[in-house]
Design an enzyme around this catalytic site. Structure first.
Site, short mmCIF file in Angstrom:
data_model
loop_
_atom_site.label_atom_id
_atom_site.label_comp_id
_atom_site.label_asym_id
_atom_site.label_seq_id
_atom_site.Cartn_x
_atom_site.Cartn_y
_atom_site.Cartn_z
N ASN A 211 0.84 -1.20 0.00
CA ASN A 211 0.00 0.00 0.00
C ASN A 211 0.88 1.25 0.00
O ASN A 211 2.10 1.15 0.03
CB ASN A 211 -0.98 -0.02 1.18
CG ASN A 211 -0.27 -0.02 2.52
OD1 ASN A 211 0.41 0.94 2.87
ND2 ASN A 211 -0.40 -1.11 3.26
N ASP A 306 -4.41 -8.78 13.56
CA ASP A 306 -4.46 -7.35 13.85
C ASP A 306 -3.44 -7.06 14.95
O ASP A 306 -3.63 -7.45 16.11
CB ASP A 306 -5.88 -6.95 14.27
CG ASP A 306 -6.02 -5.44 14.33
OD1 ASP A 306 -5.20 -4.78 15.00
OD2 ASP A 306 -6.95 -4.91 13.68
N1 CTP Z 1 -3.59 -2.42 12.42
C1 CTP Z 1 -2.76 -3.42 12.89
N2 CTP Z 1 -2.77 -4.65 12.28
C2 CTP Z 1 -3.59 -4.90 11.24
C3 CTP Z 1 -4.44 -3.89 10.75
C4 CTP Z 1 -4.43 -2.65 11.36
O1 CTP Z 1 -2.02 -3.20 13.85
N3 CTP Z 1 -3.55 -6.09 10.66
C5 CTP Z 1 -3.63 -1.14 13.12
C6 CTP Z 1 -3.04 0.02 12.39
O2 CTP Z 1 -1.66 0.16 12.68
C7 CTP Z 1 -3.84 1.18 12.93
C8 CTP Z 1 -5.19 0.57 13.23
O3 CTP Z 1 -4.96 -0.82 13.34
O4 CTP Z 1 -3.29 1.65 14.15
C9 CTP Z 1 -6.28 0.83 12.26
O5 CTP Z 1 -5.91 0.54 10.96
P1 CTP Z 1 -6.92 0.74 9.75
O6 CTP Z 1 -6.24 0.34 8.49
O7 CTP Z 1 -7.55 2.09 9.83
O8 CTP Z 1 -8.08 -0.26 10.09
P2 CTP Z 1 -8.35 -1.76 9.82
O9 CTP Z 1 -8.34 -2.45 11.11
O10 CTP Z 1 -7.46 -2.32 8.77
O11 CTP Z 1 -9.84 -1.69 9.34
P3 CTP Z 1 -10.47 -1.34 7.93
O12 CTP Z 1 -9.40 -1.50 6.90
O13 CTP Z 1 -11.58 -2.28 7.81
O14 CTP Z 1 -10.94 0.09 8.05
#
Ligand code: CTP
Length: 399
Positions: A211, A306
Site C-alpha cells: 500500500n 491485527d
Molecule cells: N492495524 C494493525 N494490524 C492490522 C491492521 C491494522 O495493527 N492487521 C492497526 C493500524 O496500525 C492502525 C489501526 O490498526 O493503528 C487501524 O488501521 P486501519 O487500516 O484504519 O483499520 P483496519 O483495522 O485495517 O480496518 P479497515 O481496513 O476495515 O478500516
C-alpha cells in the site's frame, strides 16, 4: 515540550542557504516559547535573509561582523557566546560545518563557535550530494566527536530539484531538539513501541501486495518520542526514510514479521501503532507466476493478525496504547468503534481520501474515551510533537 526554552537565551547563527528563510520562523517560535534570541548572520546568510527582518523578529540587534568595532572594543564576541544558554546554527551549511570542524575563526560565526563552551546544536541544510560527500560526513563525525549535537537533515525534494537527505528539518522538530538540549525529557525511562510504514505480502518471488503508506508520520512520532527522552523501538515496514536520532529501528517486510518484532519488543510503556498493515497475505508461490493466456492466477488470501488489537488485549499490555484509523467515510464513528474493538486508549483518526499518503501534512482528530478533539490540518512533524507531548502528560511523575 518547548516549555524548557522559556527564559533561555539562544544565540542563533544563520548560515547562507536557501533554508535560511526558515530561521525566521524558528525565531518566531523561540520567542513565542519565551526565549531571548541573539541573532548572528553570516555574510552569505545575509544574501538570503535581511538583517532587518531577522532583528525585527528577534527583537534584538543582528551581529554580522567580527570587525564591528563598537562590540570588539567591549570584547563583544566573547561576551556574546557566553551570554547564551545554547548556540543554534540554522541552517548549518556544508561550509560552516567544515570551518567549525576545522576550528577556524575567520568570521564572527566561527569565532563564536570556537570561543565558547556553551552547548551547540547544528541544523544542517544543503544539497544532497554535499551532505553525502565524504568530506561533509567526516566533518559531521568530527563535530559530533567534539560534543556538538548535529540534527539529521530531512529527506525529500530539494530546492535544487534533487531528491534525498539534506533538507532542513521542520521547525517543530528543531524546537523539540532545542527543548531536549535543556533536559526537557519527560519520557525518560519509558519504552515506546512504534510501528511504521506499509507491510509487503509476497505473492511470488517478485511480486507483493502493498500500500501507499510512506512512514513519514510514524517516523516523526518515533523521533518526537525519542526527543522527549523515551527509549523507542521502531518496527518499520519497507520505507526509505532515515532513522530518527536515538531510535532503535527494526526493519520488517510482512505483517507476521511485524507482529513477531512487536511481541519481542515488549514490555513497553507506550505503543503507537501507525503502520498500514496489509489486511491479507497470500500463499506465496515458490516460483514466479506466469501468464498462460487464460484466466489470471487465483490468489487465496488469508487475513493477517491485527497487531494493534493483539497489543491492546495483551497480557503485557503497555500502559498507553494508541492506534491510527485511516478512513474514507464516517471517520469519527469508525474510529470510535476501532478504539473499543482493538483495546486502544486513543485513536488518531485521519481521512485518507484526499492525498495524505506521502504528503507532509495531515488533518487528524484524536478520539479518546472522553471525546473527540479536532487537531486541524498540520504538518506531520507538528502532529508528532503534539502527540508526544500528550503522551508525556500521561506519564508525568517518576518512573
Ligand atoms: N492495524 C494493525 N494490524 C492490522 C491492521 C491494522 O495493527 N492487521 C492497526 C493500524 O496500525 C492502525 C489501526 O490498526 O493503528 C487501524 O488501521 P486501519 O487500516 O484504519 O483499520 P483496519 O483495522 O485495517 O480496518 P479497515 O481496513 O476495515 O478500516
Amino acid at each position: 515540550m518547548p516549555g524548557g526554552v522559556n527564559g533561555k537565551t539562544i544565540l542563533l547563527i544563520v548560515g547562507g542557504g536557501i533554508a535560511a528563510f526558515k530561521a525566521l520562523e524558528l525565531v518566531r517560535e523561540l520567542r513565542r516559547a519565551g526565549a531571548r534570541v541573539l541573532p548572528v548572520l553570516t555574510e552569505n546568510g545575509a544574501r538570503f535573509v535581511t538583517p532587518l527582518s531577522l532583528s525585527a523578529l528577534a527583537g534584538d540587534k543582528v551581529r554580522t561582523s567580527l570587525w564591528d568595532l563598537e562590540d570588539e572594543a567591549a570584547m563583544g564576541h566573547i561576551q556574546l557566546s557566553r551570554a547564551a544558554d545554547l548556540i543554534v546554527v540554522c541552517p548549518a551549511t556544508a561550509d560552516l560545518m567544515a570551518r567549525a570542524a576545522a576550528g577556524q575563526a575567520n568570521d564572527l560565526a566561527t569565532t563564536l563557535l570556537l570561543a565558547t563552551d556553551t552547548p551547540v546544536l547544528m541544523v544542517p541544510a544543503m544539497n544532497v550530494r554535499m551532505w553525502l560527500h565524504p568530506a561533509t560526513q567526516r566533518n559531521l563525525a568530527t563535530l559530533r566527536g567534539d560534543g556538538v549535537t548535529v540534527m539529521t537533515p530531512d529527506e525529500g525534494e530539494m530546492a535544487c530539484g534533487e531528491f534525498g537527505p539534506g533538507r532542513l528539518p521542520d521547525v517543530p522538530a528543531i524546537m523539540a531538539a532545542i527543548a531536549a538540549q535543556f533536559g526537557d525529557k519527560p519520557l525518560t525511562g519509558r519504552h515506546a513501541l512504534v510501528t511504521a510504514g506499509p507491510t509487503f505480502e509476497p505473492i511470488d518471488p517478485v511480486r507483493f501486495i502493498g500500500n501507499h503508506s510512506s512512514g513519514k508520520q510514524s517516523f516523526a512520532i518515533a523521533g518526537a518520542l525519542a526527543a522527549a527522552g523515551a527509549r523507542v523501538t521502531l518496527v518499520a515496514g519497507p520505507v526509505h526514510l532515515p532513522t530518527p536520532a536515538g531510535v532503535i529501528r527494526i526493519d520488517v517486510m510482512t505483517a507476521l514479521q511485524m507482529q513477531a518484532a512487536c511481541e519481542a519488543a515488549l514490555p513497553a510503556d507506550i505503543a503507537v501503532m501507525v503502520a498500514a498493515v496489509a489486511d491479507w497475505r497470500a500463499e506465496a508461490a515458490a516460483q514466479k507466476l506466469k501468464k498462460d493466456g487464460s484466466a489470471p492466477p487465483p490468489l487465496a488470501l488469508t487475513e493477517n493478525p491485527d497487531i494493534l488489537a493483539g497489543i491492546g488485549h495483551h497480557a503485557r499490555r503497555p500502559t498507553l496504547v494508541v492506534g491510527f484509523a485511516a478512513e474514507t467515510n464516517d471517520m469519527l464513528a469508525h474510529a470510535a468503534a476501532k478504539r473499543v474493538k482493538k483495546g486502544a486508549d486513543w485513536i488518531v483518526a485521519n481521512n485518507v481520501s484526499d492525498g495524505v499518503f506521502g504528503s507532509d501534512a495531515n488533518h487528524v482528530h484524536l478520539v479518546t474515551a472522553s471525546g473527540v478533539e479536532d487537531w486541524g490540518a498540520q504538518p506531520k512533524a507538528d502532529i508528532a510533537t503534539t502527540l508526544a507531548a500528550r503522551i508525556a502528560a500521561q506519564f508525568s511523575g517518576p518512573t
